[in-house]
Design an enzyme around this catalytic site. Structure first.
Site, short mmCIF file in Angstrom:
data_model
loop_
_atom_site.label_atom_id
_atom_site.label_comp_id
_atom_site.label_asym_id
_atom_site.label_seq_id
_atom_site.Cartn_x
_atom_site.Cartn_y
_atom_site.Cartn_z
N ARG A 159 11.03 6.96 2.89
CA ARG A 159 10.46 5.76 3.51
C ARG A 159 11.27 4.55 3.06
NH1 ARG A 159 8.45 2.82 -0.51
NH2 ARG A 159 7.34 3.78 -2.24
N GLY A 160 10.99 3.40 3.67
CA GLY A 160 11.58 2.16 3.21
C GLY A 160 10.76 1.58 2.07
N HIS A 164 0.51 5.80 -6.47
CA HIS A 164 -0.62 6.49 -5.85
C HIS A 164 -1.41 7.19 -6.95
CE1 HIS A 164 1.07 5.76 -1.92
NE2 HIS A 164 2.16 6.46 -2.20
N ALA A 192 -1.02 -0.95 0.69
CA ALA A 192 0.43 -0.92 0.91
C ALA A 192 0.73 -0.07 2.13
CB ALA A 192 1.13 -0.37 -0.32
N ILE A 193 1.83 -0.39 2.79
CA ILE A 193 2.25 0.34 3.99
C ILE A 193 3.74 0.63 3.89
CG2 ILE A 193 2.55 0.22 6.50
CD1 ILE A 193 0.12 -1.68 6.55
N GLY A 194 4.12 1.86 4.19
CA GLY A 194 5.52 2.23 4.25
C GLY A 194 5.70 3.32 5.28
N GLY A 237 2.75 6.16 5.84
CA GLY A 237 1.59 5.45 6.34
C GLY A 237 1.06 4.39 5.41
N LEU A 238 -0.25 4.47 5.08
CA LEU A 238 -0.91 3.41 4.33
C LEU A 238 -1.66 3.98 3.13
CD1 LEU A 238 -4.29 3.30 4.87
CD2 LEU A 238 -3.45 2.84 7.18
N CYS A 274 6.01 -2.80 -5.02
CA CYS A 274 6.78 -3.22 -3.84
C CYS A 274 7.80 -4.30 -4.17
CB CYS A 274 5.84 -3.70 -2.72
SG CYS A 274 4.79 -2.39 -2.07
#
Length: 288
Positions: free
Chosen positions: A132-133, A139, A200-202, A213-214, A231
């Site tokens: 991902r970016g 998590h 957070a979203i990636g 996802g989120l 982030c």
């Protein structure tokens, strides 16, 4: 053509433009803090088919702790299978996975290790560098992770729109379920309550199929975030739904499992409405 890995943190926000169908829907009643110590939340059920809606197969593991490597491999296998269906036009269903992870740090494909406040070779938890970016995030149990695997050809072929849509799902869910007023921050991706980031979203995309996802902090232990600059952001904090509600109620005790159920149900409903999907809860879950 593959989509460029997109940042989960420094992606400049553009105004969200909701679909007309979603904006006309009726609002549901609000579940306030009192609900967390009162009646149990209703279990999520299969949504009835809605005319004209694309099917989305959902894997509900929102109370299960799934190792990160297994969940990542599962996503990749689904993406590979779905890419194989593109040429024949047989990619008829999107996918959504909901789960929790054991404590783990993940870094985007181009993450800078200066945002880690520990030696990567002697990390307190597992560390995974993935495709991902974005920069490093954490998590762990109590965090609701949702991995939509969508074919944007059937929605809107626009990554900016997709980022803003995931943010909108979370913002609506927090408002409708908890009366929490969340927002975006100009120039950043994610969802915030005041100066605290609660979600957070990636994402990553290939041939217009997006995954990752989120991650929404519901009852998450926030201490592991102190070992990183989440982030890559140094001047803002991290929050959770539980911490926000307890602060507002003067420390009122909250049932963690019920809080997770309420958050899950609200996110699922908002996700289905915004993306105009018919959710089909699958009884079969596999990490193969």
């Amino acid at each position: 053509m593959a989509l460029r890995p997109s940042t989960s943190c420094h992606h400049r926000a553009a105004p969200f433009a909701p679909a007309a169908a979603a904006s006309a829907r009726p609002r549901r009643g609000t579940l306030r803090l009192a609900a967390a110590s009162g009646p149990a939340a209703a279990p999520m059920r299969t949504r009835p088919d809605a005319a004209g809606r694309r099917r989305c197969e959902c894997f509900d593991l929102h109370h299960q702790i799934v190792p990160y490597a297994e969940a990542f491999a599962w996503q990749k296998s689904i993406v590979k299978r779905r890419i194989g269906l593109l040429a024949s036009g047989e990619d008829h269903s999107d996918t959504l996975i909901a789960l929790q992870h054991p404590p783990v740090y993940t870094l985007g494909s181009d993450s800078n290790e200066e945002y880690l406040h520990f030696n990567k070779e002697d990390a307190p938890f597992e560390v995974h560098q993935i495709d991902r970016g974005g920069e490093v995030t954490y998590h762990g149990p109590g965090q609701l992770v949702m991995y939509p695997i969508l074919n944007l050809r059937y929605h809107r072929e626009d990554l900016h729109w997709y980022f803003r849509s995931l943010e909108e799902v979370i913002i609506r869910a927090l408002k409708s379920a908890f009366s929490i007023r969340a927002s975006r921050v100009e120039g950043l991706t994610g969802v915030w309550v005041g100066d605290q980031k609660v979600a957070a979203i990636g994402i990553r995309g290939t041939r217009m199929i997006v995954y990752h996802g989120l991650a929404l902090n519901v009852t998450t232990d926030l201490a592991p975030f102190k070992l990183i600059d989440p982030c890559g952001i140094k001047d803002r904090g991290v929050g959770s739904i539980k911490a926000i509600l307890q602060k507002e109620s003067g420390g009122k005790e909250i049932d963690d499992r019920l809080l997770m159920d309420i958050a899950y149900n609200s996110l699922m409903e908002e996700f289905a409405e915004l993306f105009q999907l018919s959710l089909d809860i699958s009884p079969h879950c596999s990490f193969q």
